[in-house]
Write a protein that holds these residues in place. Structure first.
Motif, PDB file in Angstrom:
ATOM      1  N   LEU A  67      84.931 -22.810 -32.265  1.00  0.00           N
ATOM      2  CA  LEU A  67      84.784 -24.231 -32.602  1.00  0.00           C
ATOM      3  C   LEU A  67      84.492 -24.404 -34.091  1.00  0.00           C
ATOM      4  N   ALA A  68      83.629 -23.537 -34.622  1.00  0.00           N
ATOM      5  CA  ALA A  68      83.328 -23.598 -36.054  1.00  0.00           C
ATOM      6  C   ALA A  68      84.584 -23.318 -36.874  1.00  0.00           C
ATOM      7  N   GLY A  69      85.371 -22.338 -36.441  1.00  0.00           N
ATOM      8  CA  GLY A  69      86.607 -22.018 -37.142  1.00  0.00           C
ATOM      9  C   GLY A  69      87.619 -23.151 -37.104  1.00  0.00           C
ATOM     10  N   GLY A  70      87.529 -23.978 -36.041  1.00  0.00           N
ATOM     11  CA  GLY A  70      88.425 -25.121 -35.912  1.00  0.00           C
ATOM     12  C   GLY A  70      87.991 -26.335 -36.697  1.00  0.00           C
ATOM     13  N   GLY A  71      86.798 -26.260 -37.289  1.00  0.00           N
ATOM     14  CA  GLY A  71      86.342 -27.364 -38.113  1.00  0.00           C
ATOM     15  C   GLY A  71      85.114 -28.089 -37.630  1.00  0.00           C
ATOM     16  N   ALA A  72      84.528 -27.645 -36.516  1.00  0.00           N
ATOM     17  CA  ALA A  72      83.309 -28.304 -36.033  1.00  0.00           C
ATOM     18  C   ALA A  72      82.201 -28.200 -37.068  1.00  0.00           C
ATOM     19  N   GLU A  73      81.451 -29.277 -37.206  1.00  0.00           N
ATOM     20  CA  GLU A  73      80.352 -29.322 -38.172  1.00  0.00           C
ATOM     21  C   GLU A  73      78.988 -29.347 -37.503  1.00  0.00           C
ATOM     22  N   ILE A  74      78.983 -29.638 -36.214  1.00  0.00           N
ATOM     23  CA  ILE A  74      77.741 -29.664 -35.432  1.00  0.00           C
ATOM     24  C   ILE A  74      78.110 -29.366 -33.991  1.00  0.00           C
ATOM     25  N   LEU A  75      77.205 -28.739 -33.247  1.00  0.00           N
ATOM     26  CA  LEU A  75      77.510 -28.286 -31.896  1.00  0.00           C
ATOM     27  C   LEU A  75      76.627 -28.976 -30.857  1.00  0.00           C
ATOM     28  N   ALA A  76      77.173 -29.083 -29.655  1.00  0.00           N
ATOM     29  CA  ALA A  76      76.408 -29.546 -28.497  1.00  0.00           C
ATOM     30  C   ALA A  76      76.856 -28.745 -27.293  1.00  0.00           C
ATOM     31  N   MET A  77      75.955 -28.595 -26.325  1.00  0.00           N
ATOM     32  CA  MET A  77      76.243 -27.794 -25.140  1.00  0.00           C
ATOM     33  C   MET A  77      75.626 -28.476 -23.920  1.00  0.00           C
ATOM     34  N   PRO A  78      76.426 -29.194 -23.130  1.00  0.00           N
ATOM     35  CA  PRO A  78      75.883 -29.907 -21.975  1.00  0.00           C
ATOM     36  C   PRO A  78      75.623 -28.988 -20.779  1.00  0.00           C
ATOM     37  N   CYS A  79      74.765 -28.010 -21.000  1.00  0.00           N
ATOM     38  CA  CYS A  79      74.284 -27.120 -19.940  1.00  0.00           C
ATOM     39  C   CYS A  79      72.859 -26.739 -20.289  1.00  0.00           C
ATOM     40  N   ASN A  80      71.917 -27.110 -19.446  1.00  0.00           N
ATOM     41  CA  ASN A  80      70.509 -26.834 -19.723  1.00  0.00           C
ATOM     42  C   ASN A  80      70.224 -25.333 -19.769  1.00  0.00           C
ATOM     43  N   THR A  81      70.649 -24.612 -18.746  1.00  0.00           N
ATOM     44  CA  THR A  81      70.307 -23.192 -18.628  1.00  0.00           C
ATOM     45  C   THR A  81      70.851 -22.386 -19.796  1.00  0.00           C
ATOM     46  N   ALA A  82      72.032 -22.754 -20.273  1.00  0.00           N
ATOM     47  CA  ALA A  82      72.662 -22.013 -21.370  1.00  0.00           C
ATOM     48  C   ALA A  82      71.906 -22.137 -22.679  1.00  0.00           C
ATOM     49  N   HIS A  83      70.960 -23.081 -22.759  1.00  0.00           N
ATOM     50  CA  HIS A  83      70.176 -23.204 -23.992  1.00  0.00           C
ATOM     51  C   HIS A  83      69.251 -22.011 -24.224  1.00  0.00           C
ATOM     52  N   ALA A  84      69.147 -21.133 -23.263  1.00  0.00           N
ATOM     53  CA  ALA A  84      68.428 -19.875 -23.490  1.00  0.00           C
ATOM     54  C   ALA A  84      69.114 -19.059 -24.590  1.00  0.00           C
ATOM     55  N   HIS A  85      70.391 -19.346 -24.839  1.00  0.00           N
ATOM     56  CA  HIS A  85      71.161 -18.618 -25.851  1.00  0.00           C
ATOM     57  C   HIS A  85      71.356 -19.446 -27.120  1.00  0.00           C
ATOM     58  N   ALA A  86      70.576 -20.507 -27.283  1.00  0.00           N
ATOM     59  CA  ALA A  86      70.752 -21.411 -28.422  1.00  0.00           C
ATOM     60  C   ALA A  86      70.626 -20.685 -29.759  1.00  0.00           C
ATOM     61  N   ASP A  87      69.626 -19.819 -29.894  1.00  0.00           N
ATOM     62  CA  ASP A  87      69.417 -19.126 -31.164  1.00  0.00           C
ATOM     63  C   ASP A  87      70.613 -18.247 -31.517  1.00  0.00           C
ATOM     64  N   LEU A  88      71.171 -17.579 -30.533  1.00  0.00           N
ATOM     65  CA  LEU A  88      72.330 -16.719 -30.766  1.00  0.00           C
ATOM     66  C   LEU A  88      73.525 -17.543 -31.243  1.00  0.00           C
ATOM     67  N   ILE A  89      73.720 -18.703 -30.636  1.00  0.00           N
ATOM     68  CA  ILE A  89      74.834 -19.577 -31.007  1.00  0.00           C
ATOM     69  C   ILE A  89      74.686 -20.048 -32.449  1.00  0.00           C
ATOM     70  N   VAL A  90      73.485 -20.449 -32.817  1.00  0.00           N
ATOM     71  CA  VAL A  90      73.248 -20.925 -34.185  1.00  0.00           C
ATOM     72  C   VAL A  90      73.439 -19.789 -35.189  1.00  0.00           C
ATOM     73  N   ARG A  91      72.921 -18.602 -34.860  1.00  0.00           N
ATOM     74  CA  ARG A  91      73.069 -17.462 -35.771  1.00  0.00           C
ATOM     75  C   ARG A  91      74.538 -17.071 -35.942  1.00  0.00           C
ATOM     76  N   ALA A  92      75.305 -17.201 -34.875  1.00  0.00           N
ATOM     77  CA  ALA A  92      76.710 -16.787 -34.911  1.00  0.00           C
ATOM     78  C   ALA A  92      77.568 -17.723 -35.745  1.00  0.00           C
ATOM     79  N   THR A  93      77.138 -18.970 -35.900  1.00  0.00           N
ATOM     80  CA  THR A  93      77.983 -19.968 -36.562  1.00  0.00           C
ATOM     81  C   THR A  93      77.392 -20.547 -37.837  1.00  0.00           C
ATOM     82  N   GLY A  94      76.072 -20.531 -37.952  1.00  0.00           N
ATOM     83  CA  GLY A  94      75.439 -21.218 -39.061  1.00  0.00           C
ATOM     84  C   GLY A  94      75.497 -22.726 -38.925  1.00  0.00           C
ATOM     85  N   LEU A  95      75.837 -23.213 -37.727  1.00  0.00           N
ATOM     86  CA  LEU A  95      75.913 -24.650 -37.486  1.00  0.00           C
ATOM     87  C   LEU A  95      74.703 -25.114 -36.673  1.00  0.00           C
ATOM     88  N   PRO A  96      74.264 -26.355 -36.891  1.00  0.00           N
ATOM     89  CA  PRO A  96      73.176 -26.887 -36.067  1.00  0.00           C
ATOM     90  C   PRO A  96      73.642 -27.174 -34.638  1.00  0.00           C
TER      91      PRO A  96
END
Length: 229
Positions: A67-96
């Motif tokens: 998504l970042a490579g496609g031009g996304a500037e900010i991310l959202a994830m409509p899954c509560n449980t998956a937010h356990a991986h929020a830090d990994l997602i931010v580190r992988a992309t540098g996006l909020p």
């Protein structure tokens, strides 16, 4: 111009489509061009977040990178449980990443409740316990056997069961949390609001996915600042 939103979806697909519908509904628009540009990876193949060791994190990080490579500037994830991986997602992309759990916990505190019931998976409950405790709030959960009933119902909803019976069962679980002392409820699984609404509960019901859609609109239109990275 608005910020480009990247959405990590597919967990589950129906709940993601509901999130996108809310995103569109909350956007003040008079023409197509007034809407937010959204890049979506609706990936039902993400490993089950409720299975220990399923390694959903690397898959989510890869999705976010796409998504970042496609031009996304900010991310959202409509899954509560998956937010356990929020830090990994931010580190992988540098996006909020807009924090779904934090938004719901904040809304719960604003109701004035001291004890908050959450309908969610075990993984989501761990996250909510931490976020609510940081605000001085107690978490009310279902006893183990009833949590098992919730999970069975959750998988039925994922399979397409939006019947009256499913609605009645979810409302019954919500009533059990209130009976245990919950003064507000959080629908802490994006499937729960598919069969549960405010009219079904005796206390305020907070839809984490609905709040996430509202926050995405506000941030992408730059009415609110993006979360820190």
């Amino acid at each position: 111009m608005s910020l480009i939103l990247g959405v990590l979806g597919g967990m589950g697909p129906r709940a993601t489509l509901e999130f996108l519908a809310k995103l569109q509904a909350y956007t003040p628009a008079e023409r197509d061009q007034d809407h937010i540009r959204v890049l979506m990876d609706l990936n039902p193949q993400v490993p089950d977040r409720n299975v220990p060791g399923a390694a959903a994190g690397p898959v989510l990080a890869e999705m976010a990178g796409g998504l970042a490579g496609g031009g996304a500037e900010i991310l959202a994830m409509p899954c509560n449980t998956a937010h356990a991986h929020a830090d990994l997602i931010v580190r992988a992309t540098g996006l909020p990443l807009i924090d779904m759990i934090g938004g719901a916990a904040k809304a719960a505190a604003e109701t004035g409740a001291r004890r908050v019931g959450v309908l969610g998976t075990k993984g989501a409950l761990r996250l909510y316990r931490e976020y609510l405790a940081a605000r001085g709030l107690g978490l009310v959960t279902l006893p183990a056997e009833r949590q098992g009933a919730f999970m069975a119902l959750l998988y039925r909803i994922k399979a397409g069961d939006l019947s009256r019976e499913a609605c009645a069962e979810m409302a019954g679980l919500a009533r059990e949390l209130v009976a245990e002392g919950a003064e507000a409820l959080i629908a802490g699984c994006t499937e729960a609001p598919l069969v549960l609404g405010p009219a079904d509960t005796q206390v305020p019901l907070i839809d984490a996915g609905d709040l996430l859609a509202q926050r995405c609109v506000a941030v992408c239109l730059e009415h609110e600042p993006p979360p820190p990275i």
